[in-house]
Enzyme design. Structure first.
Site, PDB file in Angstrom:
ATOM      1  N   GLN A  32       0.299   2.674   9.144  1.00 42.85           N
ATOM      2  CA  GLN A  32       1.527   3.254   7.988  1.00 42.85           C
ATOM      3  C   GLN A  32       0.596   4.697   7.709  1.00 42.85           C
ATOM      4  O   GLN A  32      -0.360   5.091   7.946  1.00 42.85           O
ATOM      5  CB  GLN A  32       0.424   2.172   7.027  1.00 42.85           C
ATOM      6  CG  GLN A  32       0.924   0.915   6.871  1.00 42.85           C
ATOM      7  CD  GLN A  32       0.777  -0.365   5.698  1.00 42.85           C
ATOM      8  OE1 GLN A  32       0.716  -0.045   4.639  1.00 42.85           O
ATOM      9  NE2 GLN A  32       0.897  -1.508   5.994  1.00 42.85           N
TER      10      GLN A  32
ATOM     11  N   GLU B  62       8.459  -0.571  11.110  1.00 44.39           N
ATOM     12  CA  GLU B  62       6.404  -1.234  11.620  1.00 44.39           C
ATOM     13  C   GLU B  62       6.629  -0.616  13.017  1.00 44.39           C
ATOM     14  O   GLU B  62       6.967  -1.853  13.588  1.00 44.39           O
ATOM     15  CB  GLU B  62       5.224  -2.020  11.368  1.00 44.39           C
ATOM     16  CG  GLU B  62       6.500  -2.212   9.429  1.00 44.39           C
ATOM     17  CD  GLU B  62       6.074  -4.146   9.249  1.00 44.39           C
ATOM     18  OE1 GLU B  62       5.132  -3.633   9.578  1.00 44.39           O
ATOM     19  OE2 GLU B  62       6.189  -4.162   8.005  1.00 44.39           O
TER      20      GLU B  62
ATOM     21  N   GLU C 100       2.157   0.048   1.989  1.00 44.68           N
ATOM     22  CA  GLU C 100       2.077  -1.087   1.475  1.00 44.68           C
ATOM     23  C   GLU C 100       1.170  -1.271   0.599  1.00 44.68           C
ATOM     24  O   GLU C 100      -0.460  -0.319   0.810  1.00 44.68           O
ATOM     25  CB  GLU C 100       2.032  -1.581   2.282  1.00 44.68           C
ATOM     26  CG  GLU C 100       1.726  -3.123   1.779  1.00 44.68           C
ATOM     27  CD  GLU C 100       2.217  -4.503   3.522  1.00 44.68           C
ATOM     28  OE1 GLU C 100       1.564  -3.798   4.448  1.00 44.68           O
ATOM     29  OE2 GLU C 100       1.779  -5.420   2.801  1.00 44.68           O
TER      30      GLU C 100
ATOM     31  N   GLU D 291       9.535  -9.676   7.203  1.00 47.45           N
ATOM     32  CA  GLU D 291       9.053 -10.743   8.391  1.00 47.45           C
ATOM     33  C   GLU D 291       9.036 -12.288   7.521  1.00 47.45           C
ATOM     34  O   GLU D 291       8.048 -13.091   7.746  1.00 47.45           O
ATOM     35  CB  GLU D 291       7.331 -10.319   8.525  1.00 47.45           C
ATOM     36  CG  GLU D 291       7.667  -9.308   8.970  1.00 47.45           C
ATOM     37  CD  GLU D 291       5.848  -8.897   9.307  1.00 47.45           C
ATOM     38  OE1 GLU D 291       4.691  -9.176   9.665  1.00 47.45           O
ATOM     39  OE2 GLU D 291       5.618  -8.335  10.663  1.00 47.45           O
TER      40      GLU D 291
HETATM   41  O1  AHR Z   1       1.467  -3.245   8.586  1.00 45.70           O
HETATM   42  C1  AHR Z   1       0.928  -3.964   8.062  1.00 45.70           C
HETATM   43  C2  AHR Z   1       1.277  -5.391   8.018  1.00 45.70           C
HETATM   44  O2  AHR Z   1       2.257  -5.303   9.562  1.00 45.70           O
HETATM   45  C3  AHR Z   1       2.517  -5.931   7.378  1.00 45.70           C
HETATM   46  O3  AHR Z   1       1.969  -6.233   5.682  1.00 45.70           O
HETATM   47  C4  AHR Z   1       3.140  -6.537   8.038  1.00 45.70           C
HETATM   48  O4  AHR Z   1       4.749  -6.487   7.304  1.00 45.70           O
HETATM   49  C5  AHR Z   1       3.287  -6.859   8.864  1.00 45.70           C
HETATM   50  O5  AHR Z   1       3.105  -7.866   9.526  1.00 45.70           O
END
Ligand code: AHR
Length: 560
Positions: free
Chosen positions: A394, A344, A61, A219
């Site tokens: 991530q 995620e 991200e 989300e």
């Molecule tokens: O991974 C960090 C954040 O966590 C992402 O941007 C979001 O989708 C989630 O709340």
């Protein structure tokens, strides 16, 4: 804390009884001859499903130092790079055969205009972006596609449906997938080149990107627009009513925005509202907070024994998340064609180990996180029939990362080693496997556990943690068995038997450290590293193996 005297007692009685019970039930195992702490039974005649390599997927991200510095260092950088992409990042992703990468967010995606990330780099607009940051857009669509191509990974694009109209979504598909060769038009029209494909070609990529995976929103119950499930279902219908398709290309795999952790009510309601046009996959996000009371809190490095067991017990709650999501999806999708995309997952701590002020949400990663990764991947594998994909959050410079990088400094984290050790499972057939070991009590479990995502999840208590957990998969005569021993102080000796088969040879790797707080940093990149597992000689077709305290082991077992 595990109760040692109870464990010794169990070693002598209960587990032997459990092993005997299993043996008599299946008639496939000889009774355990040696006293053991645990038994592991693998059932090759009970395949679950193929383990989709995509459950080893990644997530990048535009957030803190993930893209800028982590992935993108720029073509003129002194840091080794390929077309501006950090070479160490590419090498690492190639080493683990990263199958798929989700981009550009996350919450960032919910206000991202893909048109800002195409064309000459020096002409791209700088924008204020989610996470209270500025983005030069130097890394955009083509840079991401190049990243995927160099790694050999498939792109998974998260489309912005919060701030862009449906037209921009299908035109993004068009930009990525339309051929730049002349296409037939209707009557009285000469064949022509699609204008967005021509633009893509002008921007350096005549070949379509062939993007199959598209997330329709991220989300949307939160940063994606604070919508209700009914509102989102309406948006799904609108955004997916028509999307361009191109001859010779595989159908798109659309992924609906799923729940916050264990919010099965969301999943059931959205599924009901989109039943006429079901998705390929239904996403879910589940993070494990480092603190039992607050989300995104606790320390990556400072934790005591009860906190260690509590975190792993809440991570293991992933099993319930999958089962609850599956049941909710099944309320509408009776044939279970729609699979789970856990796009995620990982541990999320407070802000005490960030790499620096601009590295928002970066955190250190210890052996504890490696165990969390092992427990999680094993859960995914045990649910191979339900899981289409998962994406660790991530990959670099963020929450549950495999790599940390700052300027010319770079290190792999313990979690990287888990991904590497578990590669034998990718594409294998997941087999039903029973682990019999005494559970560990979670002494600080509470009624409402903090899980889910940006809110405190109302999930049932995870009062115990499995004393041994793992998964098994088969490719030809090669069986991969991964095992997590979470006991902080006790090695666990287990009998391993493969129903109806004989173990001919075994090799293996173990990740273990003297202290579970151990981690790698730029000055000590090899503090946590794998080593060959000490393997006993297979006896009578079975194996007796001792799993060290707080360790993750991957065994490669050749069947006779
Ligand atoms: O991974 C960090 C954040 O966590 C992402 O941007 C979001 O989708 C989630 O709340």
């Amino acid at each position: 804390m595990p109760n040692t005297s109870r464990r010794r007692f169990l070693r002598d009685t209960t587990l032997a009884t459990a092993a005997t019970a299993l043996a008599s039930r299946t008639s496939l195992f000889a009774q355990a001859a040696t006293q053991v702490d645990a038994t592991i039974r693998v059932f090759p005649a009970e395949p679950i499903a193929t383990i989709q390599p995509e459950i080893y997927g990644h997530f990048l991200e535009h957030l803190g130092g993930v893209i800028y510095d982590g992935v993108w260092v720029g073509e003129k950088s002194k840091i080794a790079n390929v077309h501006g992409i950090r070479k160490a990042f590419l090498d690492t992703m190639q080493a683990i055969k990263a199958p798929v990468i989700r981009w550009p967010g996350g919450c960032f995606a919910d206000s991202y205009d893909w048109r800002d990330g195409i064309g000459p780099r020096d002409k791209r607009p700088q924008r204020s972006a989610f996470w209270d940051q500025e983005d030069s857009n130097a890394y955009g669509v083509h840079e991401f596609m190049e990243t995927c191509k160099l790694i050999g990974a498939e792109p998974y694009l998260a489309a912005d449906i919060r701030s862009l109209p449906a037209r921009d979504f299908y035109q993004f598909v068009e930009y990525c997938n339309a051929p730049s060769t002349p296409l037939e038009l209707g009557p009285e029209q000469a064949p022509g080149i699609n204008s967005l494909a021509a633009l893509r070609a002008k921007n350096g990529s005549p070949e379509p990107f062939h993007v199959r995976y598209w997330g329709v929103g991220n989300e949307v119950w939160g940063c994606g627009g604070n919508q209700t499930p009914e509102e989102y279902a309406g948006e799904w219908r609108r955004y997916t009513t028509w999307i361009p398709k191109y001859e010779g290309q595989e159908p798109l795999r659309l992924i609906a925005c799923g729940a916050n952790g264990s919010d099965a009510r969301w999943t059931a309601a959205v599924m009901k509202g989109i039943a006429a046009k079901p998705p390929f996959g239904f996403s879910t996000h589940y993070y494990t907070s480092g603190d039992k009371d607050h989300f995104a809190a606790g320390s990556a490095l400072k934790f005591d024994e009860p906190q260690y067991y509590d975190l792993l017990a809440r991570a293991a709650y992933m099993d319930n998340i999958i089962l609850e999501s599956w049941a909710a999806i099944g309320e509408t999708d009776h044939e279970h064609k729609v699979k789970i995309v856990m796009d995620e997952w990982g541990a999320w701590y407070g802000k005490d180990t960030e790499l620096g002020p601009h590295y928002n949400l970066s955190q250190q990663s210890t052996m504890r996180d490696a165990l969390l990764a092992g427990i999680t991947l094993d859960i995914f594998q045990r649910h191979a029939d339900k899981m289409a994909m998962a994406n660790v959050a991530q990959t670099i410079n963020c929450l549950h990362s495999l790599m940390l990088a700052e300027g010319d400094q770079f290190t792999l984290t313990p979690t990287f080693h888990i991904f590497k050790m578990y590669m034998g499972h990718m594409g294998g057939t997941s087999l039903r496997t029973e682990f019999a070991a005494d559970a560990i009590a979670n002494s600080i479990a509470q009624v409402t556990l903090v899980g889910g995502n940006s809110t405190a999840g109302a999930i049932a208590p995870a009062r115990t943690l499995a004393g041994l957990s793992g998964s098994a998969s088969l490719k030809g005569r090669t069986l991969t068995l991964s095992v997590v021993n979470p006991h902080l102080h006790e090695a666990v000796t287990s009998e391993i038997a493969i129903a109806g088969r004989t173990i001919a040879a075994v090799a293996g790797t173990v990740l273990v450290a003297a202290d579970v707080h151990a981690h790698n940093d730029f000055a000590h990149p090899n503090e946590v590293a794998t080593q060959p597992a000490r393997i006993g000689t297979p006896t009578g077709g079975r194996l007796f193996h001792t799993f060290p305290p707080a360790s993750v082991t991957a065994l490669t077992i050749t069947l006779a």
